[in-house]
Design an enzyme around this catalytic site. Structure first.
Site, PDB file in Angstrom:
ATOM      1  CG  ASP A 116      82.318 -16.377   4.235  1.00 30.14           C
ATOM      2  OD1 ASP A 116      83.066 -17.417   4.442  1.00 30.14           O
ATOM      3  OD2 ASP A 116      82.081 -15.653   4.805  1.00 30.14           O
ATOM      4  CD  GLU A 164      85.947 -17.110   9.317  1.00 31.11           C
ATOM      5  OE1 GLU A 164      85.988 -16.894   9.953  1.00 31.11           O
ATOM      6  OE2 GLU A 164      86.242 -16.114   8.461  1.00 31.11           O
TER       7      GLU A 164
HETATM    8 ZN   LIG Z   1      88.878 -13.476   7.278  1.00 34.92          ZN
HETATM    9 ZN   LIG Z   2      89.424 -15.804   6.917  1.00 40.03          ZN
END
Ligand SMILES: [Zn+2]
Ligand SMILES: [Zn+2]
Length: 407
Positions: A91, A149
């Site tokens: 991401d 994440e």
């Molecule tokens: Zn980051």
């Molecule tokens: Zn990262």
């Protein structure tokens, strides 16, 4: 031998095998293509399509749509054995890119400012290499391409959807390209590597009134100021000084007029720590302090507290293996950085709570090329030479960890 890659600083890449060095231009191409089309957490549709298409091209079995946009690929070695997972996050961040490079983000307000485009490219390169060298390892490698994440977190839902089962994963590894380390270094540490991330939001309700007549009021500004001060005593006076932790109040808002006492204040902040035994402790102390100060002034409060990610804790045995591999990959002149900890968080921690493993940093900064902005900066970029180094690390980990597991 000095680097064979053009325009890179003099780092010894002689330890990177020729076949992986030959992949470098592909790694750069994939990384740049992902960089141009960054997607926020759980929206990584183009990215996961790109990954699945490549894997299918190479005849690698994969499943898509795991935890919305995650992709899981399985690569079997020629002989049966243990199962090693390799995790890469995909991401991007809600940041407007300020780099002027040909591969600049084409999605307004979204940018790969943490290097996850590089992680995806490294994992793809690793999958490709392993699929061509099944005779060199026993057992199975599971590639986990993880969404979100940066938040709200894709690791946990992937685990809930069973990515560590069937076949059951014995160990897991992952890496972060790291601009806080120079290109040509690898940061490996046993035990806690990255901090737990928790956050809070609190409203303080007092009683407003005229700034010249405080006796009639309950001053939410004064109450908040005392809370902000007192929260610092958690780290200073409640924790063992050898346990590093942070309590930061990042926002404090109150009042609208200089001659009025504010009836309400709101604050928010973040909490970090390494020691898993502190789970629940700091949040509890925050509430006790807020409650006590509010009560002593007759103010009220409401508090929301979130435990986002636990600390990233590396398994000593697997970390030792990774450390020995790293010393082979970056022999000289910069070598490995044995003790590197950061108060940043990572949801790799959820995987490491389930199975033993090691998360490590691959140095990616190159100040001579202006590639040393911090992560999450609108001008963040890294030295792409680190991509081949990442693949070499993963491939050697597969060969060594699966071999050791067999013995
Ligand atoms: Zn980051
Ligand atoms: Zn990262």
């Amino acid at each position: 031998m000095v680097s064979t890659f053009p325009n890179s600083r003099s780092v010894d890449f002689s330890q990177i095998r020729l076949e992986i060095r030959a992949l470098q231009s592909q790694l750069v191409k994939w990384r740049r293509s992902i960089h141009q089309r960054p997607e926020l957490g759980f929206q990584e549709r183009l990215t996961s399509e790109f990954i699945a298409q490549k894997l299918q091209e190479w005849g690698i079995e994969c499943q898509t749509g795991i935890a919305k946009t995650g992709v899981v690929a399985t690569i079997d070695g020629d002989h049966a054995g243990k199962v090693l997972a390799i995790r890469a996050d995909m991401d991007a961040l809600p940041i407007q890119e300020e780099n002027e490079v040909p591969y600049c983000s084409q999605h307004d307000g979204v940018m790969h400012a943490c290097g996850h485009d590089g992680h995806t490219a490294i994992a793809l390169g690793t999958a490709y290499y392993l699929s061509q060298h099944r005779q060199d390892f026993s057992g199975t490698v599971k590639m986990l391409f993880q969404p979100a994440e940066e938040g709200p977190g894709g690791a946990k839902p992937m685990i809930e959807q069973g990515v560590l089962k069937n076949p059951d994963v014995d160990a897991i590894i992952g890496l972060h390209l790291w601009n806080y380390l120079p290109l040509g270094t690898i940061g490996v540490r046993s035990g806690p590597l990255m901090a737990a991330v928790e956050s809070f939001r609190c409203n303080i309700m007092g009683r407003g009134g005229h700034g010249a007549m405080p006796a009639e009021t309950i001053d939410s500004v004064l109450v908040s100021a005392q809370i902000v001060n007192a929260l610092q005593t958690i780290v200073a006076r409640n924790l063992n000084p050898l346990d590093s932790a942070v309590v930061t109040v990042g926002e404090l808002h109150a009042g609208t007029a200089l001659n009025a006492i504010a009836d309400k204040a709101r604050m928010s902040g973040t909490v970090r720590y390494f020691n898993p035994a502190l789970e629940d402790f700091i949040g509890k102390r925050i509430e006790e302090i807020i409650a006590g100060i509010c009560q002593s002034h007759g103010a009220k409060y409401d508090l929301d507290y979130w435990q986002l990610y636990p600390p990233v804790v590396n398994d000593p045995c697997i970390t030792e293996l990774v450390r020995s591999i790293a010393t082979g990959v970056v022999e000289t002149p910069v070598g490995i950085v044995p003790e590197c900890q950061t108060m940043c968080g990572e949801d790799m921690s959820f995987f490491l709570k389930e199975v033993p493993g090691c998360y490590f940093f691959v140095g990616a900064a190159n100040p001579e090329k202006g590639l040393d902005y911090p992560h999450h900066h609108p001008r963040f970029d890294f030295d792409e030479t680190a991509l081949a180094m990442g693949v070499e690390m993963f491939v050697r980990c597969v060969e060594k960890i699966l071999k050791e597991g067999r013995g």
